[in-house]
Design a protein around this motif. Structure first.
Motif, PDB file in Angstrom:
ATOM      1  N   ILE A 147       7.802   0.086  10.787  1.00 16.33           N
ATOM      2  CA  ILE A 147       6.696   0.024   9.829  1.00 16.33           C
ATOM      3  C   ILE A 147       5.612  -0.916  10.339  1.00 16.33           C
ATOM      4  CG2 ILE A 147       6.049  -0.725   7.508  1.00 16.33           C
ATOM      5  CD1 ILE A 147       8.789   0.251   6.561  1.00 16.33           C
ATOM      6  N   LEU A 148       6.035  -2.065  10.859  1.00 18.06           N
ATOM      7  CA  LEU A 148       5.064  -3.021  11.367  1.00 18.06           C
ATOM      8  C   LEU A 148       4.348  -2.466  12.592  1.00 18.06           C
ATOM      9  CD1 LEU A 148       7.051  -6.367  11.042  1.00 18.06           C
ATOM     10  CD2 LEU A 148       5.030  -5.707   9.739  1.00 18.06           C
ATOM     11  N   ARG A 149       5.102  -1.870  13.505  1.00 12.49           N
ATOM     12  CA  ARG A 149       4.526  -1.420  14.769  1.00 12.49           C
ATOM     13  C   ARG A 149       3.651  -0.185  14.608  1.00 12.49           C
ATOM     14  NH1 ARG A 149       8.830  -0.293  16.942  1.00 12.49           N
ATOM     15  NH2 ARG A 149       8.750   1.984  17.018  1.00 12.49           N
ATOM     16  N   ARG A 150       4.066   0.769  13.771  1.00 10.80           N
ATOM     17  CA  ARG A 150       3.375   2.059  13.717  1.00 10.80           C
ATOM     18  C   ARG A 150       2.410   2.199  12.533  1.00 10.80           C
ATOM     19  NH1 ARG A 150       7.367   6.999  14.538  1.00 10.80           N
ATOM     20  NH2 ARG A 150       5.303   7.994  14.517  1.00 10.80           N
ATOM     21  N   HIS A 151       2.630   1.430  11.481  1.00 11.03           N
ATOM     22  CA  HIS A 151       1.836   1.644  10.275  1.00 11.03           C
ATOM     23  C   HIS A 151       0.953   0.461   9.882  1.00 11.03           C
ATOM     24  CE1 HIS A 151       4.047   5.362   9.459  1.00 11.03           C
ATOM     25  NE2 HIS A 151       5.159   4.703   9.736  1.00 11.03           N
TER      26      HIS A 151
ATOM     27  N   SER B 104       0.837  -1.205   0.000  1.00 11.52           N
ATOM     28  CA  SER B 104       0.000   0.000   0.000  1.00 11.52           C
ATOM     29  C   SER B 104       0.872   1.256   0.000  1.00 11.52           C
ATOM     30  CB  SER B 104      -0.929   0.001   1.207  1.00 11.52           C
ATOM     31  OG  SER B 104      -0.185  -0.059   2.401  1.00 11.52           O
ATOM     32  N   ASP B 105       0.254   2.379  -0.359  1.00 15.23           N
ATOM     33  CA  ASP B 105       1.006   3.626  -0.519  1.00 15.23           C
ATOM     34  C   ASP B 105       1.664   4.086   0.777  1.00 15.23           C
ATOM     35  OD1 ASP B 105       0.281   3.670  -3.168  1.00 15.23           O
ATOM     36  OD2 ASP B 105      -1.425   5.032  -2.880  1.00 15.23           O
ATOM     37  N   PHE B 106       0.953   3.990   1.897  1.00 16.82           N
ATOM     38  CA  PHE B 106       1.522   4.504   3.148  1.00 16.82           C
ATOM     39  C   PHE B 106       2.688   3.649   3.627  1.00 16.82           C
ATOM     40  CE2 PHE B 106      -1.783   1.601   4.557  1.00 16.82           C
ATOM     41  CZ  PHE B 106      -1.210   0.942   5.630  1.00 16.82           C
ATOM     42  N   VAL B 107       2.683   2.343   3.301  1.00 13.33           N
ATOM     43  CA  VAL B 107       3.820   1.499   3.650  1.00 13.33           C
ATOM     44  C   VAL B 107       5.011   1.813   2.750  1.00 13.33           C
ATOM     45  CG1 VAL B 107       4.660  -0.878   3.739  1.00 13.33           C
ATOM     46  CG2 VAL B 107       2.382  -0.327   4.593  1.00 13.33           C
ATOM     47  N   LEU B 108       4.757   2.002   1.442  1.00 15.04           N
ATOM     48  CA  LEU B 108       5.839   2.373   0.525  1.00 15.04           C
ATOM     49  C   LEU B 108       6.441   3.717   0.908  1.00 15.04           C
ATOM     50  CD1 LEU B 108       4.255   1.281  -2.887  1.00 15.04           C
ATOM     51  CD2 LEU B 108       6.005   0.094  -1.548  1.00 15.04           C
ATOM     52  N   ALA B 109       5.590   4.660   1.342  1.00 14.36           N
ATOM     53  CA  ALA B 109       6.096   5.968   1.770  1.00 14.36           C
ATOM     54  C   ALA B 109       6.976   5.826   3.009  1.00 14.36           C
ATOM     55  CB  ALA B 109       4.930   6.907   2.051  1.00 14.36           C
TER      56      ALA B 109
ATOM     57  N   LYS C 210      12.214   4.247   7.217  1.00  8.40           N
ATOM     58  CA  LYS C 210      11.752   3.594   8.433  1.00  8.40           C
ATOM     59  C   LYS C 210      12.196   2.130   8.454  1.00  8.40           C
ATOM     60  CE  LYS C 210       9.276   7.184   9.745  1.00  8.40           C
ATOM     61  NZ  LYS C 210       9.599   7.979  10.964  1.00  8.40           N
ATOM     62  N   SER C 211      12.520   1.650   9.655  1.00 10.87           N
ATOM     63  CA  SER C 211      12.928   0.258   9.792  1.00 10.87           C
ATOM     64  C   SER C 211      11.731  -0.670   9.660  1.00 10.87           C
ATOM     65  CB  SER C 211      13.609   0.033  11.144  1.00 10.87           C
ATOM     66  OG  SER C 211      12.687   0.218  12.204  1.00 10.87           O
TER      67      SER C 211
END
Length: 288
Positions: free
Chosen positions: A192-196, A176-181, A187-188
């Motif tokens: 990414i897993l914890r916050r997004h 998804s876009d927010f993960v790619l961003a 971001k580590s």
């Protein structure tokens, strides 16, 4: 100079608390769950000791003993109330441990993919190939029954549920876009897993959590019923049902009936609570 009154910072808190109370009172699932939790927390303070021999043996429900007495003259109502704390405590801890282990593993497997994801799937499928209760029976029979062992076993048989559930929910979010961003921002993987990612699947997991607490209570009751769970004279719903089975043939139905109804009411309430969450209704804290 005229002084200005400072804003009352407690008003929003009081207003939020009022909304929570109103939401609980008008939602049957939340209200029922609140009553069960209240009984488990404070009920034992207001009833008899579950191990005391208080009256005649095998007396039916009466004004003195609401649920009657068992074959040892113990107050069944007091034992049902005391057992609520144990059953809910074991169910909550076991389900929470399953979430703590299964949710991160499922998210990590979906995010990384490849051989690691395939290995997690094969292991979870191996566990789920066995009937849950049969697997729990075998492990408890090998290790011996005790409260920590029961919690560990119930959590272990539920880990694959959260692993596969979280994996299926996270998989569509990986690209998804927010993960790619977040990746482009440096971001580590853990961040990414914890916050997004995990916050976006938490509602699904929480709905399943309610169901798993119900499963854990049923597994505990089943293990105690066959003699591999909580040992008598400890008050536990499944053990109490088993304790009164033989007396039902002679008309003393209340020994098994009331703890059985306690299991039924708690499991149904937890399932209704899961439906409230899964269908997107607002929770008592005001969030979806």
């Amino acid at each position: 100079m005229t002084s200005q009154a400072l804003p009352d910072r407690k008003t929003p808190v009081r207003g939020r608390s009022g909304r929570v109370v109103r939401q609980v009172l008008r939602t049957p699932a939340y209200l029922s769950m609140a009553i069960i939790v209240l009984v488990a927390l404070v009920g034992p303070l207001f009833v008899n000791d579950p191990l005391d021999f208080l009256g005649g043996t095998l007396t039916g429900p009466s004004a003195e003993f609401w649920f009657g007495t068992d074959q040892f003259g113990r107050d069944i109502f007091a034992r049902v109330v005391h057992a609520a704390r144990l059953d809910l405590w074991v169910g909550l801890i076991a389900a929470a441990l399953a979430v703590v282990v299964g949710m991160p593993l499922g998210a990590l497997g979906a995010y990384r993919g490849g051989a690691f994801d395939a290995l997690l799937l094969r292991v979870s499928e191996s566990f789920q190939a066995f009937p849950t209760l049969l697997l729990a029976l075998g492990i408890v029979a090998a290790l011996g029954p005790s409260i920590p062992i029961l919690i560990m076993v119930i959590a272990m048989v539920n880990v694959p549920v959260y692993l596969r559930l979280t994996r299926s929910a996270v998989k569509p979010l990986v690209d998804s876009d927010f993960v790619l961003a977040a990746r482009c921002a440096g971001k580590s993987q853990a961040t990414i897993l914890r916050r997004h990612i995990l916050p976006n699947v938490s509602e699904i997991v929480f709905a399943q959590f309610s169901v798993n607490v119900a499963w854990a209570i049923q597994i505990l009751a089943a293990l105690s019923f066959v003699g591999l769970g909580v040992k008598l004279p400890t008050a536990e719903w499944g053990a109490m049902v088993r304790d009164g089975i033989d007396y039902m043939y002679y008309g003393q139905w209340w020994i098994s009936l009331f703890p059985g109804l306690a299991i039924l009411a708690t499991v149904l309430t937890l399932n209704f609570l899961s439906d409230e969450i899964r269908h997107g209704r607002r929770g008592p804290m005001g969030n979806r």
